[in-house]
Design a protein around this motif. Sequence first.
Motif, short mmCIF file in Angstrom:
data_model
loop_
_atom_site.label_atom_id
_atom_site.label_comp_id
_atom_site.label_asym_id
_atom_site.label_seq_id
_atom_site.Cartn_x
_atom_site.Cartn_y
_atom_site.Cartn_z
N GLN A 65 -3.43 -15.32 2.05
CA GLN A 65 -4.17 -14.18 1.49
C GLN A 65 -5.12 -13.57 2.51
OE1 GLN A 65 -6.08 -15.65 -2.01
NE2 GLN A 65 -4.15 -15.81 -3.21
N ALA A 66 -5.75 -14.47 3.30
CA ALA A 66 -6.67 -13.95 4.32
C ALA A 66 -5.91 -13.10 5.35
CB ALA A 66 -7.39 -15.10 5.01
N GLN A 67 -4.75 -13.58 5.77
CA GLN A 67 -3.95 -12.80 6.72
C GLN A 67 -3.48 -11.50 6.11
OE1 GLN A 67 -0.79 -15.27 8.16
NE2 GLN A 67 -2.18 -16.77 9.12
N ALA A 68 -3.07 -11.55 4.80
CA ALA A 68 -2.63 -10.32 4.15
C ALA A 68 -3.77 -9.32 4.04
CB ALA A 68 -2.06 -10.65 2.77
N ILE A 69 -4.94 -9.82 3.61
CA ILE A 69 -6.10 -8.91 3.49
C ILE A 69 -6.47 -8.34 4.84
CG2 ILE A 69 -8.56 -8.84 2.93
CD1 ILE A 69 -7.99 -10.90 0.74
N ASP A 70 -6.41 -9.20 5.87
CA ASP A 70 -6.75 -8.72 7.20
C ASP A 70 -5.78 -7.65 7.67
OD1 ASP A 70 -8.33 -9.10 9.75
OD2 ASP A 70 -6.29 -9.55 10.47
N ARG A 71 -4.50 -7.87 7.39
CA ARG A 71 -3.51 -6.86 7.79
C ARG A 71 -3.68 -5.56 7.02
NH1 ARG A 71 2.27 -10.03 8.64
NH2 ARG A 71 1.57 -11.39 10.35
N VAL A 72 -3.94 -5.68 5.70
CA VAL A 72 -4.17 -4.47 4.91
C VAL A 72 -5.41 -3.73 5.39
CG1 VAL A 72 -4.72 -3.64 2.59
CG2 VAL A 72 -2.93 -5.35 2.90
N PHE A 73 -6.49 -4.51 5.60
CA PHE A 73 -7.74 -3.89 6.06
C PHE A 73 -7.53 -3.20 7.41
CE2 PHE A 73 -11.89 -4.03 8.14
CZ PHE A 73 -12.69 -3.44 7.18
N THR A 74 -6.81 -3.87 8.30
CA THR A 74 -6.54 -3.28 9.62
C THR A 74 -5.69 -2.02 9.49
OG1 THR A 74 -6.65 -5.48 10.60
CG2 THR A 74 -5.59 -3.76 11.90
N ALA A 75 -4.66 -2.11 8.62
CA ALA A 75 -3.80 -0.93 8.45
C ALA A 75 -4.57 0.23 7.85
CB ALA A 75 -2.60 -1.29 7.56
N ILE A 76 -5.45 -0.07 6.87
CA ILE A 76 -6.23 1.02 6.25
C ILE A 76 -7.15 1.67 7.26
CG2 ILE A 76 -8.04 1.48 4.55
CD1 ILE A 76 -6.71 -0.59 2.75
N HIS A 77 -7.86 0.88 8.04
CA HIS A 77 -8.78 1.45 9.03
C HIS A 77 -8.04 2.12 10.18
CE1 HIS A 77 -12.81 0.17 7.66
NE2 HIS A 77 -12.12 -0.81 7.04
N ARG A 78 -6.86 1.63 10.46
CA ARG A 78 -6.09 2.28 11.53
C ARG A 78 -5.57 3.64 11.09
NH1 ARG A 78 -2.76 -1.50 12.38
NH2 ARG A 78 -1.06 -0.70 11.08
N ASN A 79 -5.16 3.79 9.82
CA ASN A 79 -4.65 5.08 9.30
C ASN A 79 -5.76 6.00 8.82
OD1 ASN A 79 -1.99 4.26 9.75
ND2 ASN A 79 -1.93 3.16 7.77
#
Length: 355
Positions: free
Chosen positions: A227-241
């Motif tokens: 879950q931490a990796q998923a949240i991190d990836r989502v958070f990174t993708a949101i801030h990147r876009n």
Amino acid sequence: MTQAVIGAIAAVVAVVVVLRTVWIVPQARAQNVERFGRYLRTLEAGLHFVVPFVDKVRPRIDLREQVVSFDPQPVITEDNLVVRIDTVLYFQVTDPRAAEYEIANYIQAIEQLTVTTLRNVIGAMDLEECLTSREKINSQLRIVLDEASGKWGIRVNRVEIKAIDPPPSIKEAMEKQMRAERDKRAAILTAEGVRQSKILTAEGEKQSAILNSEGARQSAILRADGQAQAIDRVFTAIHRNDPDPKLLAYQYLQVLPELAKGEGNTFWVIPSEVTNALQGVSRAFAKDTGESAGPKEPPHDAVTAEKREDDSGPAALEAPSRDRAAEVARAAQEAASAARQEAEKAKADGLDARP
């Protein structure tokens, strides 16, 4: 005729003389010889000659080991119980002369001596000791009988107790006691088995609980890491876009119907930011609608910029941007309508929906 009779008589006398003179003694046998009533010698195995009509040969004596079984004899124990005991005696004649002249009937003498000795030995023991000390009784009987029969030329090799029969009432009591003892042992063994079974079962449950806890802990750790990796990836993708508030509001509107479906969700809140975002989406939709209603003459500067820019520039991207804005607005309206329907439905079911 007379001579014939005399000859026959002489022949008979000769045969008798020979029979009285020549004696053959078998192996392991012995015979005592008396002369004029007195002991002369002992004939051992083999061929022997004696003086006829002077020496008298006694009956044969067996030198082999003999076995005599005596009838059951009543004996009183120390605790005043009458038991019947069968005995077997093994003896051997070692001195034919003593066995012939020291005792009249050595078998009867041995039997009576066995009975008296047995009463003396058993009288000093109780019933329990008598039943469990046969070897001791045999040893004491043999010692006493061997000492008493030694002067008779007899050696007692062994004395055995065949059976000890207590009274019927004592037999019943002993059977009950034995049955109770066996039941006790069976109960003890059963209890031991149950105890061991419970111990092993508890040990197994303990190990199982430990392993289940370890598995649950590892599973929780792995799930949390995922879950931490998923949240991190989502958070990174949101801030990147770099999403704008309109998109976030649309996503929130998609989640609102799911929140209203839960049976325990009796109270839920719509943030003011979502309302503001929806208003912004609506204004953008209205603006796009107004612009599309009547084409206007683009300003001079816009025409100039349009001429200056090629098809891949910002000017070429204005129309697709408006189309996407219109689609977002339309989707937001649909989401808002769905949220209102879910809210009305929840209110009809008795839920409390508050903006």
